[in-house]
Design a protein around this motif. Sequence first.
Motif, short mmCIF file in Angstrom:
data_model
loop_
_atom_site.label_atom_id
_atom_site.label_comp_id
_atom_site.label_asym_id
_atom_site.label_seq_id
_atom_site.Cartn_x
_atom_site.Cartn_y
_atom_site.Cartn_z
N HIS A 113 17.42 32.36 68.35
CA HIS A 113 17.30 33.98 68.75
C HIS A 113 19.30 33.18 68.31
O HIS A 113 19.75 32.80 68.68
CB HIS A 113 17.29 35.32 69.13
CG HIS A 113 18.43 36.26 68.57
ND1 HIS A 113 18.04 37.06 67.49
CD2 HIS A 113 19.23 36.56 69.07
CE1 HIS A 113 18.80 37.98 67.67
NE2 HIS A 113 20.05 38.11 68.90
N GLU B 244 16.93 34.50 63.68
CA GLU B 244 15.76 33.59 63.64
C GLU B 244 16.02 32.51 62.98
O GLU B 244 15.99 32.73 61.87
CB GLU B 244 14.99 34.24 63.68
CG GLU B 244 14.96 35.60 64.49
CD GLU B 244 15.15 35.55 66.01
OE1 GLU B 244 14.35 34.51 66.82
OE2 GLU B 244 15.42 36.66 66.77
N GLY C 114 18.62 31.60 73.05
CA GLY C 114 19.57 31.65 72.30
C GLY C 114 20.53 30.28 71.89
O GLY C 114 20.60 30.29 72.96
#
Length: 92
Positions: free
Chosen positions: A6, A20, A77
């Motif tokens: 992410h 993404e 992420g």
Amino acid sequence: MAQQLHVELVAVEEKVWSGEAEMVVARTTEGELGVLPGHAPLLGQLAEPSQVRIKQVGGQQVAYDIAGGFLSVTGEGVTVLAESASPATPAR
């Protein structure tokens, strides 16, 4: 399904890109860095000027010219915090 990251690209005034990705490439003061899913946590200062390239799921790539900031990689992420970010001009 392949693993994904992410990614949040945030400039001082706005969220520039969020989504993404399969990979993020950025140039830090320590050198160019490629981040894939499962990368070890880190905090890096972005080189100035710099460019961040995001390889999206499906193979498309977006790139932004960056002025100042930091790159943070966590288990959740990648976050890029930049002083300014604008879409990069495609190479010819």
